[in-house]
Design an enzyme around this catalytic site. Structure first.
Site, PDB file in Angstrom:
ATOM      1  N   GLU A  32       0.839  -1.211   0.000  1.00  0.00           N
ATOM      2  CA  GLU A  32       0.000   0.000   0.000  1.00  0.00           C
ATOM      3  C   GLU A  32       0.871   1.256   0.000  1.00  0.00           C
ATOM      4  O   GLU A  32       0.558   2.241  -0.659  1.00  0.00           O
ATOM      5  CB  GLU A  32      -0.935   0.016   1.205  1.00  0.00           C
ATOM      6  N   GLU A  79      -0.037  -3.025 -10.084  1.00  0.00           N
ATOM      7  CA  GLU A  79       0.031  -4.020  -9.008  1.00  0.00           C
ATOM      8  C   GLU A  79       1.403  -4.694  -8.977  1.00  0.00           C
ATOM      9  O   GLU A  79       1.969  -4.890  -7.913  1.00  0.00           O
ATOM     10  CB  GLU A  79      -1.065  -5.075  -9.188  1.00  0.00           C
TER      11      GLU A  79
END
Lengths: 185, 399
Positions: B146, B227
């Site tokens: 994150e 990602e």
């Protein structure tokens, strides 16, 4: 006329390049300072946490006087350290002494059941993590700075304005260094 | 590493630019269709106004909206010290100037996301299901992922790409409804029409059907590429790819579906909160995330935690010639300069789970009593008696 214009244009390009390089170097130097400050904050935090830890474990670990004293001594060595290399060595010593203390604490179930000790342990372990993550980022920043200072063409500007290579923060882990000493004589 | 951020931004800006073109085209042909010849500019203006309003809302309220619809609650250090510490650690590893705010979502499905306008005022949210399942190292991997989204400026880009796609979906919906009720058709006939207006009508209809699909595909493509990069960055932060790998494994095995997620917010999460990944549809163009098995295998095969290791591993696993990590990042890889010693932290998964329990007990109005034997008694708010007995040592406590 045309020649003068080309020359002027060239001058502008060169000046812009120098200004850009110079500002980049100043920015990097500030980043190195800033990331060092982050390491320092965490080292200070660990230093402050130790009296609290000693107070908590003292009652449970009265048989481990040597281990406890080693931590206290290592902490005192930090405040007594003079220059940067000496300080680094002292910080490494404290890391090792704390590691031993927590290793020994495993054999005291009463201590491991105390919520106070558990939260202190998490706090100190996390601070150790923060020190190494801050150090990791500091070393990365130093490497970028040093690349700029030493590589062509930015080294010309660095040399002109006295930008110098910074030093990495290497850990002096006494325990790790001392371990493999085998005497075959 | 910093050039890599810039390079990624450039690539993404191109994608966003195409989506913007799509929006303008939709406005133009929609305008021509509904208001006859010369209505194009009006349509474009309407499309841009819709987009501007949505963008401004997203810019000033986007993170709040996202946190609100996911039901996230802000926590302080004293609520969940371990989680707070981990976020602080990763802030230092990423070199962010300010620590993001930490939020917890009360949901059994394990997941996490980051949001915010800038890296300086970002937020990280994790579900209680995640906290209950993961060990400290695994949690660190997830938070590192994150943090990478924040540091790589993905959160901003996803906000804008999401809004753009949303504006196109709304406009196309309104346009199709307008056509359904025959609003434009009669107008354009009255204006004289002819061949050109029927061509415009066809283009308008095709655009209204295709534009939302296209916009979503671009949005998903942007999110998918990011990602991999976030996984790689997470490994360079923690220098321990196994933490994230085993976290992803645990998350993907969990059966729960996240209650508060929608298809608009899905790309923000660490793994797709809506769909359970099926192997055969893994490379599907509509998926928001790369197949999770593949992400785990790449992380496990990389060995050490540098960008170069991730890139090599990616090429091996995917059988691809080209890696995912931009060349500038590989050049600036700082892994040789810093190889920190990993501290073993004894705080186990149980300890984290206990803290989460405490937090939710407190929220429900339970009263805490710490017994001298180390046991903590949790007294429910409707407890009537004056005294409570410690189940371990038998000491009586006044309530």
């Amino acid at each position: 006329m045309l020649f003068v214009l080309i020359l002027a244009g060239l001058m502008v390009v060169v000046v812009a390049w120098v200004v850009g390089m110079y500002n980049g170097l100043v920015g990097l130097r500030n980043q190195v300072k800033e990331s060092w400050a982050q390491v320092d904050v965490q080292l200070k935090r660990r230093f402050d946490l130790i009296p609290n830890l000693m107070e908590t474990v003292k009652g449970y670990m009265s048989h481990e006087r040597e281990t406890l004293e080693a931590v206290t001594k290592a902490r005192a060595a930090i405040s007594g350290a003079g220059g940067m290399p000496e300080r680094m060595a002292a910080e490494g010593g404290l890391t090792a002494a704390l590691g031993r203390l927590f290793a020994v604490s495993e054999s005291y179930p009463d201590l491991k059941a105390s919520t106070n000790f558990l939260s202190l342990q998490e706090e100190l372990a996390s601070t150790e993590n923060k020190i190494s993550f801050a150090r990791q980022f500091y070393n990365e920043t130093v490497m970028r700075m040093n690349n700029k200072v030493q590589m062509f063409p930015s080294n010309i500007i660095a040399g002109m304005f006295n930008f110098t290579a910074e030093t990495f923060f290497e850990v002096e882990d006494e325990a790790e260094r001392a371990a493999p000493k085998v005497d075959f004589s | 590493m910093w050039e890599q951020i810039a390079a990624n931004r450039r690539k993404s800006v191109v994608l966003v630019f195409f989506t913007a073109l799509l929006l303008v085209a939709l406005g133009w042909f929609g305008g021509e269709y509904f208001w006859g010849r010369g209505g194009g500019p009006t349509g474009v203006v309407i499309a841009l106004v819709v987009w501007l309003v949505m963008t401004l809302t997203a810019w000033f309220q986007g993170d709040n909206v996202m946190l609100k619809i996911s039901g996230a609650k802000k926590i302080e250090k004293k609520d969940l010290p371990i989680l707070h510490n981990i976020v602080e650690e990763m802030t230092l590893a990423a070199g962010l100037a300010k620590m993001p705010a930490v939020y917890v979502i009360d949901d059994p499905a394990p997941n996490a996301f980051a949001t915010g306008r800038r890296a300086e005022n970002a937020s990280v949210a994790v579900t209680s299901g995640l906290l209950n399942r993961l060990s400290r190292d695994e949690l660190q991997g997830v938070i590192a992922h994150e943090m990478a989204h924040i540091r790589n400026r993905d959160i901003q880009l996803m906000l804008f790409a999401g809004v753009l796609a949303g504006a196109i979906v709304i406009l196309a919906e309104v346009g199709l409804r307008g056509m359904w009720f025959g609003g434009g058709r009669s107008r354009s006939r009255r204006d004289g029409g002819g061949d050109s207006s029927s061509i415009i009508a066809i283009v308008a209809i095709v655009l209204m059907i295709l534009a939302p699909i296209l916009a979503r595909l671009i949005y998903f493509a942007v999110s998918r590429k990011r990602e991999y990069l976030a996984d790689a960055s997470a490994a360079t932060f923690t220098r321990y790819p196994e933490g994230l790998a085993s976290a992803l494994e645990k998350i993907s095995r969990a059966p729960d579906k996240l209650g508060s997620a929608t298809s608009a917010t899905a790309p923000m999460y660490i793994i797709n909160p809506l769909k359970r990944t099926k192997k055969h549809m893994a490379a599907n163009a509509t998926s928001t995330h790369p197949p999770i098995d593949e992400r785990i295998r790449i992380l496990r095969a990389m060995g050490a935690g540098s960008f170069a290791d991730y890139d090599r591993s990616y090429r091996e696993i995917k059988g691809a010639k080209k890696g995912v990590i931009p060349g500038s990042a590989l050049k600036e890889d700082g892994s040789e300069a810093a190889a920190p010693t990993r501290e073993k932290v004894s705080a186990s998964q149980r300890e984290i789970a206990r803290q989460v329990d405490d937090l939710f007990y407190k929220k429900d109005g339970y009263h805490r009593i710490e017994c001298s034997c180390g046991t903590v008694l949790k007294i429910p708010p409707d407890f009537k008696a004056d005294e409570a007995k410690c189940p371990r040592c038998g000491t009586r406590h006044k309530v």
